[in-house]
Design an enzyme around this catalytic site. Sequence first.
Site, PDB file in Angstrom:
ATOM      1  N   SER A   1       0.892  -1.217  -0.111  1.00 21.05           N
ATOM      2  CA  SER A   1      -0.003   0.086  -0.087  1.00 21.05           C
ATOM      3  C   SER A   1       0.898   1.419  -0.103  1.00 21.05           C
ATOM      4  CB  SER A   1      -0.863  -0.037   1.289  1.00 21.05           C
ATOM      5  OG  SER A   1      -1.575   0.994   1.409  1.00 21.05           O
TER       6      SER A   1
ATOM      7  N   TYR B   1      -1.954  -1.624  11.151  1.00 20.52           N
ATOM      8  CA  TYR B   1      -2.365  -2.093   9.712  1.00 20.52           C
ATOM      9  C   TYR B   1      -1.284  -1.842   8.800  1.00 20.52           C
ATOM     10  CZ  TYR B   1      -3.997  -1.665   5.078  1.00 20.52           C
ATOM     11  OH  TYR B   1      -4.135  -1.749   3.466  1.00 20.52           O
TER      12      TYR B   1
ATOM     13  N   LYS C   1       2.074  -3.798   6.603  1.00 23.86           N
ATOM     14  CA  LYS C   1       2.177  -3.714   5.185  1.00 23.86           C
ATOM     15  C   LYS C   1       3.837  -3.681   5.208  1.00 23.86           C
ATOM     16  CE  LYS C   1      -1.643  -4.419   3.312  1.00 23.86           C
ATOM     17  NZ  LYS C   1      -1.974  -5.650   2.866  1.00 23.86           N
TER      18      LYS C   1
HETATM   19  C1  UD1 Z   1      -6.910   3.964   4.056  1.00 24.94           C
HETATM   20  C2  UD1 Z   1      -5.381   3.458   4.390  1.00 24.94           C
HETATM   21  C3  UD1 Z   1      -4.831   2.582   3.350  1.00 24.94           C
HETATM   22  C4  UD1 Z   1      -5.831   1.502   2.982  1.00 24.94           C
HETATM   23  C5  UD1 Z   1      -7.224   1.849   2.799  1.00 24.94           C
HETATM   24  C6  UD1 Z   1      -8.157   0.802   2.710  1.00 24.94           C
HETATM   25  C7  UD1 Z   1      -3.825   4.926   5.339  1.00 24.94           C
HETATM   26  C8  UD1 Z   1      -3.128   6.179   5.697  1.00 24.94           C
HETATM   27  N1  UD1 Z   1      -4.641   4.692   4.389  1.00 24.94           N
HETATM   28  O1  UD1 Z   1      -6.643   4.806   2.837  1.00 24.94           O
HETATM   29  O2  UD1 Z   1      -3.466   2.221   3.404  1.00 24.94           O
HETATM   30  O3  UD1 Z   1      -5.238   0.617   1.971  1.00 24.94           O
HETATM   31  O4  UD1 Z   1      -7.620   2.913   3.779  1.00 24.94           O
HETATM   32  O5  UD1 Z   1      -8.644   0.436   3.840  1.00 24.94           O
HETATM   33  O6  UD1 Z   1      -3.899   4.232   6.482  1.00 24.94           O
HETATM   34  N2  UD1 Z   1     -13.010  10.453   3.808  1.00 24.94           N
HETATM   35  C9  UD1 Z   1     -13.955  11.184   3.977  1.00 24.94           C
HETATM   36  N3  UD1 Z   1     -15.305  10.797   4.524  1.00 24.94           N
HETATM   37  C10 UD1 Z   1     -15.337   9.494   4.609  1.00 24.94           C
HETATM   38  C11 UD1 Z   1     -14.270   8.563   4.536  1.00 24.94           C
HETATM   39  C12 UD1 Z   1     -13.172   9.105   3.979  1.00 24.94           C
HETATM   40  O7  UD1 Z   1     -13.843  12.670   3.880  1.00 24.94           O
HETATM   41  O8  UD1 Z   1     -16.655   9.055   5.033  1.00 24.94           O
HETATM   42  C13 UD1 Z   1     -11.587  10.981   3.165  1.00 24.94           C
HETATM   43  C14 UD1 Z   1     -10.443  10.510   4.277  1.00 24.94           C
HETATM   44  O9  UD1 Z   1     -10.484  11.590   5.238  1.00 24.94           O
HETATM   45  C15 UD1 Z   1      -9.396  10.508   3.081  1.00 24.94           C
HETATM   46  C16 UD1 Z   1     -10.114  10.037   1.717  1.00 24.94           C
HETATM   47  O10 UD1 Z   1     -11.546  10.422   2.224  1.00 24.94           O
HETATM   48  O11 UD1 Z   1      -8.800  11.545   3.047  1.00 24.94           O
HETATM   49  C17 UD1 Z   1      -9.709   8.576   1.596  1.00 24.94           C
HETATM   50  O12 UD1 Z   1     -10.223   7.774   2.605  1.00 24.94           O
HETATM   51  P1  UD1 Z   1     -10.305   6.271   2.608  1.00 24.94           P
HETATM   52  O13 UD1 Z   1     -11.263   5.926   1.358  1.00 24.94           O
HETATM   53  O14 UD1 Z   1     -10.581   5.723   4.001  1.00 24.94           O
HETATM   54  O15 UD1 Z   1      -8.942   5.815   2.271  1.00 24.94           O
HETATM   55  P2  UD1 Z   1      -7.285   6.158   2.816  1.00 24.94           P
HETATM   56  O16 UD1 Z   1      -7.583   6.696   4.444  1.00 24.94           O
HETATM   57  O17 UD1 Z   1      -6.791   7.018   2.003  1.00 24.94           O
END
Ligand code: UD1
Length: 344
Positions: free
Chosen positions: A127, A152, A156
Amino acid sequence: MAKRILVTGGTGYIGSHTVVELQNSGYEVVIIDNLSNSNIDIVDSIEKVSGIRPAFERIDCLDYPALDALFTKYTNIEAIIHFAASKAVGESVEKPLLYYRNNLVSLINLLELMPKYAIKGIVFSSSCTVYGQPDELPVTEKAPIKKAESPYGNTKQINEEIIQDTIKSGAPIQAILLRYFNPIGAHPTALLGELPNGVPQNLVPYLTQTAIGIREKLSVFGDDYNTPDGSCIRDFINVVDLAKAHVVAIDRILENKQKEKVEVFNIGTGRGLSVLELIHAFEAATGVKLSYQIVGRRAGDIEQVWADPEYANKELDWKAETSIEETLRSAWEWQLKLRERGIQ
Ligand code: UD1
């Protein structure tokens, strides 16, 4: 004779899409999965999409004797794609030992058994989380590994090191580590997609569940980041494009094209999109209006990260091709299909 590939976690989100692409490329697939975060029906869906039913065994990768027996039953497995792992960042903070045991011991079991059964190579699901907040963007494979934000993420990093050290010690195996950015979307047939357990933690499943009315409002975690619109930036990659990267990685191992015994590739699009841009792209692509609100930052989030995929583009002759609009439409079609099937 078709070459036989073992896919651990093959009924999961990325695993199931990869099984289909392997089959489309002429590989014979054996899936193992403990079904902890997936469903046996996925095997039927895979068959519907590809026209070929993959072999399936319900096995937990922690179960060494069961793995040993599997390799005796399915002889001539040439390579492994290892997806099977726990992947919820928040849960890993609460249950670190579960994550360390599950994610580390599963890989160790496979690596121990590979030489015994002359299995040539392994493709590992890593990742972009290993880069933390990179100092330079887009991030290349040469960027330093930063201290993990969660157990987690740490699994990785440690798993990458376990593979490196094992091969350095002379084990007769090869590996490709694929560092995924943010996989999203679903199969264009809407027969395969992401099926989160409970309340989705990831952005796109939460977004599509909001759009269909299961959730009231999507919360955007922060609009005060140092980015053009203040929301976080990610590299969202279509899951089928990502699946195809695994097929070329397997080809590369089996055709002896590797330059080193362990190779690392960024698997992303090279394009950073903010959370707010993604929301607007979804609305434009589907015509569905989304209810969302800005809330505070989520602990542990990286401000911005996107891939430099040059090395994968050149060396693997692979490129993410699907547009964000098409990808978001596929996620929406999948959500609609789930409702039709009475699932979510
Ligand atoms: C995270 C993990 C990544 C993992 C992936 C899948 C980290 C840094 N990243 O990615 O390694 O492979 O999850 O489980 O640990 N967001 C919102 N609202 C929501 C959900 C998300 O605004 O309801 C935003 C988050 O703040 C982020 C972006 O959307 O900025 C992406 O979030 P998300 O889909 O959870 O993925 P990551 O955090 O990037």
